[in-house]
Each structure stands twice: as C-alpha cells, then as structure tokens.
Design a protein around this motif. Structure first.
Motif, PDB file in Angstrom:
ATOM      1  N   THR A  16       0.855  -1.190   0.000  1.00 52.68           N
ATOM      2  CA  THR A  16       0.000   0.000   0.000  1.00 52.68           C
ATOM      3  C   THR A  16       0.885   1.232   0.000  1.00 52.68           C
ATOM      4  N   LYS A  17       0.344   2.323  -0.504  1.00 50.57           N
ATOM      5  CA  LYS A  17       1.084   3.583  -0.524  1.00 50.57           C
ATOM      6  C   LYS A  17       0.349   4.598   0.334  1.00 50.57           C
ATOM      7  N   GLU A  18       1.097   5.307   1.156  1.00 53.87           N
ATOM      8  CA  GLU A  18       0.544   6.377   1.960  1.00 53.87           C
ATOM      9  C   GLU A  18       1.224   7.666   1.512  1.00 53.87           C
ATOM     10  N   VAL A  19       0.429   8.631   1.098  1.00 55.04           N
ATOM     11  CA  VAL A  19       0.972   9.880   0.599  1.00 55.04           C
ATOM     12  C   VAL A  19       0.956  10.913   1.706  1.00 55.04           C
ATOM     13  N   ILE A  20       2.111  11.489   1.981  1.00 56.21           N
ATOM     14  CA  ILE A  20       2.231  12.553   2.972  1.00 56.21           C
ATOM     15  C   ILE A  20       2.704  13.795   2.236  1.00 56.21           C
ATOM     16  N   ILE A  21       1.899  14.834   2.257  1.00 54.99           N
ATOM     17  CA  ILE A  21       2.239  16.055   1.537  1.00 54.99           C
ATOM     18  C   ILE A  21       2.799  17.053   2.543  1.00 54.99           C
ATOM     19  N   LYS A  22       4.100  17.311   2.452  1.00 51.64           N
ATOM     20  CA  LYS A  22       4.729  18.245   3.374  1.00 51.64           C
ATOM     21  C   LYS A  22       4.677  19.667   2.835  1.00 51.64           C
ATOM     22  N   ASP A  23       4.966  19.835   1.557  1.00 53.71           N
ATOM     23  CA  ASP A  23       4.949  21.171   0.963  1.00 53.71           C
ATOM     24  C   ASP A  23       3.658  21.311   0.162  1.00 53.71           C
ATOM     25  N   ARG A  24       2.654  21.910   0.768  1.00 52.81           N
ATOM     26  CA  ARG A  24       1.343  22.006   0.148  1.00 52.81           C
ATOM     27  C   ARG A  24       1.312  22.990  -1.022  1.00 52.81           C
ATOM     28  N   THR A  25       2.326  23.839  -1.141  1.00 58.99           N
ATOM     29  CA  THR A  25       2.342  24.779  -2.262  1.00 58.99           C
ATOM     30  C   THR A  25       2.449  24.042  -3.588  1.00 58.99           C
ATOM     31  N   LYS A  26       2.987  22.845  -3.565  1.00 55.35           N
ATOM     32  CA  LYS A  26       3.107  22.070  -4.795  1.00 55.35           C
ATOM     33  C   LYS A  26       1.748  21.655  -5.336  1.00 55.35           C
ATOM     34  N   LEU A  27       0.718  21.677  -4.496  1.00 52.28           N
ATOM     35  CA  LEU A  27      -0.618  21.292  -4.945  1.00 52.28           C
ATOM     36  C   LEU A  27      -1.165  22.255  -5.984  1.00 52.28           C
ATOM     37  N   PHE A  28      -0.630  23.475  -6.053  1.00 54.52           N
ATOM     38  CA  PHE A  28      -1.073  24.419  -7.072  1.00 54.52           C
ATOM     39  C   PHE A  28      -0.837  23.848  -8.471  1.00 54.52           C
ATOM     40  N   LYS A  29       0.093  22.937  -8.585  1.00 58.74           N
ATOM     41  CA  LYS A  29       0.430  22.389  -9.897  1.00 58.74           C
ATOM     42  C   LYS A  29      -0.607  21.388 -10.394  1.00 58.74           C
ATOM     43  N   TYR A  30      -1.459  20.884  -9.490  1.00 60.40           N
ATOM     44  CA  TYR A  30      -2.447  19.891  -9.878  1.00 60.40           C
ATOM     45  C   TYR A  30      -3.698  20.563 -10.439  1.00 60.40           C
ATOM     46  N   ASN A  31      -4.361  19.878 -11.357  1.00 60.33           N
ATOM     47  CA  ASN A  31      -5.619  20.378 -11.893  1.00 60.33           C
ATOM     48  C   ASN A  31      -6.739  20.128 -10.884  1.00 60.33           C
ATOM     49  N   PRO A  32      -7.558  21.146 -10.626  1.00 61.68           N
ATOM     50  CA  PRO A  32      -8.706  20.907  -9.745  1.00 61.68           C
ATOM     51  C   PRO A  32      -9.671  19.928 -10.432  1.00 61.68           C
ATOM     52  N   ASN A  33     -10.424  19.207  -9.671  1.00 58.12           N
ATOM     53  CA  ASN A  33     -11.330  18.210 -10.217  1.00 58.12           C
ATOM     54  C   ASN A  33     -12.733  18.453  -9.669  1.00 58.12           C
ATOM     55  N   LEU A  34     -13.666  18.828 -10.533  1.00 59.84           N
ATOM     56  CA  LEU A  34     -15.030  19.167 -10.121  1.00 59.84           C
ATOM     57  C   LEU A  34     -15.720  17.975  -9.483  1.00 59.84           C
ATOM     58  N   LYS A  35     -15.497  16.793 -10.011  1.00 56.29           N
ATOM     59  CA  LYS A  35     -16.133  15.606  -9.464  1.00 56.29           C
ATOM     60  C   LYS A  35     -15.677  15.366  -8.024  1.00 56.29           C
ATOM     61  N   MET A  36     -14.366  15.508  -7.795  1.00 53.57           N
ATOM     62  CA  MET A  36     -13.848  15.313  -6.439  1.00 53.57           C
ATOM     63  C   MET A  36     -14.343  16.412  -5.502  1.00 53.57           C
ATOM     64  N   LEU A  37     -14.440  17.638  -6.008  1.00 53.71           N
ATOM     65  CA  LEU A  37     -14.928  18.738  -5.175  1.00 53.71           C
ATOM     66  C   LEU A  37     -16.379  18.484  -4.772  1.00 53.71           C
ATOM     67  N   ALA A  38     -17.201  18.052  -5.727  1.00 48.27           N
ATOM     68  CA  ALA A  38     -18.601  17.738  -5.427  1.00 48.27           C
ATOM     69  C   ALA A  38     -18.678  16.612  -4.395  1.00 48.27           C
ATOM     70  N   GLU A  39     -17.801  15.626  -4.524  1.00 45.88           N
ATOM     71  CA  GLU A  39     -17.776  14.521  -3.570  1.00 45.88           C
ATOM     72  C   GLU A  39     -17.367  15.009  -2.183  1.00 45.88           C
ATOM     73  N   ASP A  40     -16.391  15.919  -2.126  1.00 38.45           N
ATOM     74  CA  ASP A  40     -15.981  16.489  -0.837  1.00 38.45           C
ATOM     75  C   ASP A  40     -17.124  17.259  -0.185  1.00 38.45           C
ATOM     76  N   ILE A  41     -17.880  18.006  -0.988  1.00 37.40           N
ATOM     77  CA  ILE A  41     -19.019  18.756  -0.439  1.00 37.40           C
ATOM     78  C   ILE A  41     -20.049  17.779   0.120  1.00 37.40           C
ATOM     79  N   ARG A  42     -20.308  16.701  -0.605  1.00 38.56           N
ATOM     80  CA  ARG A  42     -21.273  15.698  -0.144  1.00 38.56           C
ATOM     81  C   ARG A  42     -20.801  15.052   1.165  1.00 38.56           C
ATOM     82  N   ARG A  43     -19.500  14.757   1.279  1.00 38.95           N
ATOM     83  CA  ARG A  43     -18.957  14.104   2.474  1.00 38.95           C
ATOM     84  C   ARG A  43     -18.951  15.033   3.689  1.00 38.95           C
ATOM     85  N   SER A  44     -18.939  16.335   3.453  1.00 38.73           N
ATOM     86  CA  SER A  44     -18.737  17.285   4.556  1.00 38.73           C
ATOM     87  C   SER A  44     -20.042  17.709   5.226  1.00 38.73           C
ATOM     88  N   ARG A  45     -21.077  16.897   5.131  1.00 40.44           N
ATOM     89  CA  ARG A  45     -22.379  17.248   5.717  1.00 40.44           C
ATOM     90  C   ARG A  45     -22.296  17.518   7.212  1.00 40.44           C
TER      91      ARG A  45
END
Length: 185
Positions: A16-45
């Motif tokens: 298994t792989k566990e991802v630990i993100i230490k430098d969060r500024t690197k996340l700016f390089k990733y493309n946002p994902n509408l499907k994942m955002l919608a899923e996060d909103i649904r999970r955050s009830r």
C-alpha cells in the motif's frame, strides 16, 4: 513523500502507498477536479464550516475546474485540491503573492533587458546581482532573486504582452485565494 507499506494477508504480500504532503504549495500544480470537489461537499455534511468553504471554492474556481479534465492524481487521493487547502489558506495566499511578485519582476526586467543582462554579467556574486537588480530595476528581494535565478534564455525570451496576460491570471488567482481564505478557520 510517498511511503510504501507492506503486509501479508491470506498468504499474499500486499503493498500500500501512503501519501504525505509536506509542501502544500506544490498542490497548485495539480488540476482541480469538479467531481472530487462535489464529492468532498457531499462528504462534509457533518462539518458545516468545511461545507461552506468547499461551496465557495467551487463557486470561485468553477471556470478553472470546467476547463480541466477530470484526473485522478494519486498524490491527492480521493479529495479535491480544495480539501487539502483547507486550514492552510495563509500559506496559499503567501504562495500566490510570491508567484505574482515573481511574474511582475520578469515583466519589469523584460522592459529593461539590456540593463538586466549587464547586471547579471558584471556581478561578482549572486548576492551582488540581487542587490544591483533591486537598486537598478526597483525590484523587491523576492523578485530580484527570481530574476537572478533564471537562465539567460528564459530572461531574453519574455514577451511583455504574454507576460501581462500571465500576471492577470495570477492576480485573479490571488484574489480568489484571498477570498477563499476568509472562509478558512
């Protein structure tokens, strides 16, 4: 950092792989994902504050999200980029401001290219080059260091009109990130 873990289950070795993100500024390089955002909103009830934050993220970055392809990045796991931004908005604002300063410094040096090249050629050290760029071009330290770090081919290849468009995009991102920071805890 990706940490690999191994375990044996039913006589089979599983990895298994566990991802630990230490430098969060690197996340700016990733493309946002509408499907994942919608899923996060649904999970955050259960957490109304996080839900409001994510809804605002969806509203602010809807145009950017619509343009991107839905990609599943292993570094982001099962969440949108905004999930990882939550609780770290001051860092994101600082990062966006730094990017904007660097882009403006590149535009300034593009207009005064000959002076910039002379400063970089005649400086005896990196520190001296940064100081002269700050003094001559009126750049702040972040911008001067960024210009001094660039290769000559990058410095001479800057097209002012294209750079202005890039600055506008960075200004828009900065304003969105600052507005999103008001919804962060």
């Amino acid at each position: 950092m990706i940490q690999h873990k191994f375990k044996i289950k039913d006589g089979v070795l599983l990895e298994t792989k566990e991802v630990i993100i230490k430098d969060r500024t690197k996340l700016f390089k990733y493309n946002p994902n509408l499907k994942m955002l919608a899923e996060d909103i649904r999970r955050s009830r259960n957490d109304e504050h996080l839900k409001n934050y994510l809804l605002k993220a969806q509203e602010l970055f809807a145009e950017d999200i619509e343009k991107t392809k839905a990609v599943k990045s292993p570094a982001l796991g099962n969440h949108s980029i905004f999930y990882y931004m939550y609780g770290h908005m001051n860092d994101w604002v600082n990062y966006a401001e730094k990017e904007l300063i660097q882009e403006k410094a590149m535009l300034t040096q593009a207009y005064r290219l000959e002076e910039t090249i002379q400063i970089l050629k005649l400086s005896r050290s990196y520190k001296e080059a940064v100081e002269k760029l700050m003094e001559t071009l009126g750049l702040d330290e972040i911008g001067a260091r960024y210009v001094a770090d660039q290769r000559l081919s990058v410095i001479t290849g800057i097209i002012p009109d294209v750079q202005k468009e890039c600055i506008e995009e960075h200004e828009k991102r900065l304003s969105n990130v600052k507005e999103l920071a008001t919804y962060d805890r």
